[in-house]
Design an enzyme around this catalytic site. Sequence first.
Site, short mmCIF file in Angstrom:
data_model
loop_
_atom_site.label_atom_id
_atom_site.label_comp_id
_atom_site.label_asym_id
_atom_site.label_seq_id
_atom_site.Cartn_x
_atom_site.Cartn_y
_atom_site.Cartn_z
N GLN A 178 0.81 -1.23 0.00
CA GLN A 178 0.00 0.00 0.00
C GLN A 178 0.84 1.27 0.00
O GLN A 178 0.31 2.36 -0.18
CB GLN A 178 -0.95 0.02 1.21
CG GLN A 178 -2.09 -0.97 1.11
CD GLN A 178 -3.07 -0.65 -0.02
OE1 GLN A 178 -3.13 0.48 -0.53
NE2 GLN A 178 -3.84 -1.63 -0.43
N SER A 198 3.25 -4.64 -5.17
CA SER A 198 2.30 -5.16 -6.17
C SER A 198 1.98 -4.07 -7.19
O SER A 198 1.59 -2.96 -6.82
CB SER A 198 1.02 -5.59 -5.45
OG SER A 198 0.06 -5.97 -6.38
N HIS A 200 -0.46 -3.62 -9.42
CA HIS A 200 -1.80 -3.10 -9.71
C HIS A 200 -2.27 -2.05 -8.70
O HIS A 200 -3.31 -1.44 -8.87
CB HIS A 200 -2.82 -4.24 -9.86
CG HIS A 200 -3.24 -4.92 -8.59
ND1 HIS A 200 -4.39 -4.58 -7.93
CD2 HIS A 200 -2.67 -5.91 -7.87
CE1 HIS A 200 -4.51 -5.37 -6.85
NE2 HIS A 200 -3.48 -6.17 -6.80
N CYS A 323 -10.52 -8.04 -0.48
CA CYS A 323 -10.51 -9.51 -0.40
C CYS A 323 -11.40 -10.06 0.69
O CYS A 323 -11.83 -11.20 0.63
CB CYS A 323 -9.09 -10.03 -0.20
SG CYS A 323 -7.92 -8.80 0.23
#
Length: 381
Positions: A178, A198, A200, A323
């Site tokens: 994040q 990450s 994306h 999630c």
Amino acid sequence: MIYLDNSATTQPDPQVTDVVKRAMEEYYGNPSSLHKLGVDAENVLKQARSVVAQALRCKPAEIIFTSGGTESNNTALKGVALQYQSRGKHIITSQIEHPSVYDVCRQLEDFGFRITYLPVDADGRVSLEDVKAAIQSDTILVSLMHVNNELGTLQPVKGVGEYLKQFPKILFHVDAVQSFGKMAIAPREYGIDLLSISAHKFHGPRGIGILYKREGIQLQPLLMGGGQEAGIRSGTENIPAIAGLAKAVRLLEQRGTQETVRMAAMISRLREGVAMIPGCVVNTPEYGIAPHILNFSVPGAKAEVLVHALEERGFFVSTKSACSSKLNEPSRVLMATGMDRARALSAVRISVSHQNTMEEIEQFVAAFGETVEQIRPYMNV
Ligand SMILES: Cc1ncc(COP(=O)(O)O)c(C=O)c1O
């Protein structure tokens, strides 16, 4: 349509999409092949690795491409646990980690590891003193996130990294999924041995990520096979996604810090606006936070009802993290802060990116005020 769920995922930048498309068309060779197409693909891979290494101020050989944050976290934790279990079986983490760290720790318990899940304060922050106190003679790993994905709270990773320098046998893993691109992070300077990222989450492609692994650290691989990525992550490299990731890193650098300042201003305005709405409480602390996340509650309302009512007005937001948002349980992260159930069950998360504008935030604040009024008669207060 106003997209305010950038912590769940971001819209790929059109320039990233172009790079991915071009790499699929032109660099379809296998980087391990000896012929020209293979060499061309290998060059794309090398170039991408050096772009990432420059951004993290580390060596290209310290960069491992994975399928995303989840795989980077699994590789770091299980890789260390399996590799260094003869040294010790104790691991320190926190109660507010992403499931790709928290549930891996639960799984490692089944394999005989002892895990300390550090508590957090009302702001959702781990204390450095608690980390110090948790260290045991057989501790092999400390794993903490840089920025919490639900609250946006910054964790004391710099202090922990500094402190752990005196324990060369304890490795330090940081989940920076994040924070990368929004907050300064340089693994070597921070005393971090392993770092997860990450693509994306910063307008790159889905399904591609990075694990920084400090030179000299051994990991047991999760995936065995052709020995790609220095034997840590076998499998033919996803060149189009890797090229897209490198493009997204470059674009981050071009945008510079002024975009993060703008995001922080939007979050600050959002905080002010939401706090004025009767019955709303802000959960994200005021200080020591990331620039892009605000979490708030309307105790008595159901978060899903708020999310759907906002969607009808054209705003896309989320309840806790993407999630776990389908589970009808209060967030483990929010409950760890000591929050009551009603407040946790009504929490909504807004996360902005450089693609948002202050005008959109003003529109959201107005729409949110109306939404709360609309559902107030049905609230359980
Ligand atoms: C803090 C954190 N860690 C890890 C992940 C998992 O990343 P990925 O979706 O790339 O597997 C996320 C995704 O939401 C996250 O927020």
